[in-house]
Structures are given as structure tokens and as C-alpha cells.
Design a protein around this motif. Structure first.
Motif, PDB file in Angstrom:
ATOM      1  N   MET A 200     -22.286 -39.627  -6.156  1.00 23.20           N
ATOM      2  CA  MET A 200     -23.230 -38.822  -6.791  1.00 23.20           C
ATOM      3  C   MET A 200     -23.962 -37.487  -6.372  1.00 23.20           C
ATOM      4  N   LEU A 201     -23.675 -37.675  -5.770  1.00 21.07           N
ATOM      5  CA  LEU A 201     -23.766 -36.106  -4.657  1.00 21.07           C
ATOM      6  C   LEU A 201     -22.249 -35.288  -5.323  1.00 21.07           C
ATOM      7  N   SER A 202     -20.658 -36.311  -5.106  1.00 20.06           N
ATOM      8  CA  SER A 202     -20.277 -35.718  -5.146  1.00 20.06           C
ATOM      9  C   SER A 202     -20.328 -35.212  -5.947  1.00 20.06           C
ATOM     10  N   GLY A 203     -20.787 -36.314  -7.626  1.00 22.02           N
ATOM     11  CA  GLY A 203     -20.318 -36.003  -8.476  1.00 22.02           C
ATOM     12  C   GLY A 203     -20.970 -34.135  -9.521  1.00 22.02           C
TER      13      GLY A 203
ATOM     14  N   GLU B   8     -25.573 -27.229   1.657  1.00 19.11           N
ATOM     15  CA  GLU B   8     -26.065 -28.172   2.006  1.00 19.11           C
ATOM     16  C   GLU B   8     -25.773 -29.742   2.247  1.00 19.11           C
ATOM     17  N   ILE B   9     -25.342 -30.000   0.629  1.00 20.06           N
ATOM     18  CA  ILE B   9     -25.178 -31.099  -0.013  1.00 20.06           C
ATOM     19  C   ILE B   9     -23.772 -31.757   0.569  1.00 20.06           C
TER      20      ILE B   9
ATOM     21  N   LEU C 168     -23.528 -34.896   2.958  1.00 25.16           N
ATOM     22  CA  LEU C 168     -22.329 -35.754   2.594  1.00 25.16           C
ATOM     23  C   LEU C 168     -21.376 -35.631   3.999  1.00 25.16           C
ATOM     24  N   ASP C 169     -21.306 -34.895   5.072  1.00 23.29           N
ATOM     25  CA  ASP C 169     -19.997 -35.136   6.477  1.00 23.29           C
ATOM     26  C   ASP C 169     -21.153 -35.577   7.508  1.00 23.29           C
ATOM     27  N   SER C 170     -22.333 -35.214   7.497  1.00 20.32           N
ATOM     28  CA  SER C 170     -23.155 -36.257   8.125  1.00 20.32           C
ATOM     29  C   SER C 170     -23.354 -37.491   8.133  1.00 20.32           C
TER      30      SER C 170
END
Length: 117
Positions: free
Chosen positions: A24-27, A108-109, A113-115
Motif C-alpha cells: 500500500m505504501l509503495s502504491g 520517510e516512507i 520500507l527499507d527497514s
């Protein structure tokens, strides 16, 4: 993970389930980039009606991910764009604030996501 300043992944998880947060965050990032580009174009053209519609859409998406401060700022732009006597598009610093906020949120997103990925 350090405290997040610009969004709340737990709000996304509450809506779509923990397993779907990254997707969802990637979208959202893709959508944010497109919406910001549209907002910038409409603002530069002085197209108040489309500025209002785009800021409304961006506000709703920001609330979904828990980016409440950005959502409040976009709400104010949406509301102020209803004032026919004031052309909000002449206030270019407001667009700069949205752009900076979106930049910080995007960073920040990506970090989040990387973490977790």
C-alpha cells in the motif's frame, strides 16, 4: 525503528492488514508523485478548480496513511480555493510547502520500507 514524523504505518495496517502495508505504501508513493505533479501544473496554470480537486484527493490519501499534518494543510488549500475573490495560485509559497512536505514524507516512507523489507 525510530519514531516516524510524517506518517503512521499502524493506521495503514489497521485498514489493510500488516501483510499489505508495504504494498500500500509503495502504491501511495506512486500516487503521491503523480498527484503532486498534477497539483504543481494546475497551480502554475492558475486552475483553481483542479487545484481544489487535486488537493482534496491528496488530502484523503494522506489521511489514509496517517499523514495528518499534510492532510490538514491540504484541507486548508482546498477550503481556501473556494474563495472566489482570492486566487490561491498566486500564493506560490503554499505550493512550496506542499512540495517540501511531500518530499520529507516520501523519504520517510522509503526509509521505513527499507527497514521492514
Amino acid at each position: 525503528m525510530a519514531d516516524l514524523q510524517y506518517f503512521q504505518p499502524t493506521r495503514v495496517a489497521d485498514m489493510v492488514g500488516e501483510e499489505n502495508v508495504s504494498e500500500m505504501l509503495s502504491g501511495y508513493l506512486t500516487s503521491l508523485d503523480e498527484s503532486l505533479s498534477q497539483l504543481r501544473s494546475y497551480w502554475q496554470e492558475g486552475d483553481i478548480q483542479h487545484v481544489r480537486m487535486t488537493s482534496h484527493r491528496m488530502k484523503s490519501s494522506a489521511r489514509f496513511i496517517g499523514a495528518d499534518e499534510l492532510a490538514e494543510f491540504l484541507q486548508q488549500i482546498e477550503t481556501d480555493s473556494l474563495n472566489e475573490t482570492d486566487n490561491i495560485c498566486l500564493q506560490t509559497t503554499r505550493l512550496s510547502v506542499v512540495e517540501q512536505w511531500c518530499h520529507e514524507l516520501t523519504q520517510e516512507i522509503h526509509h521505513y520500507l527499507d527497514s521492514v523489507g
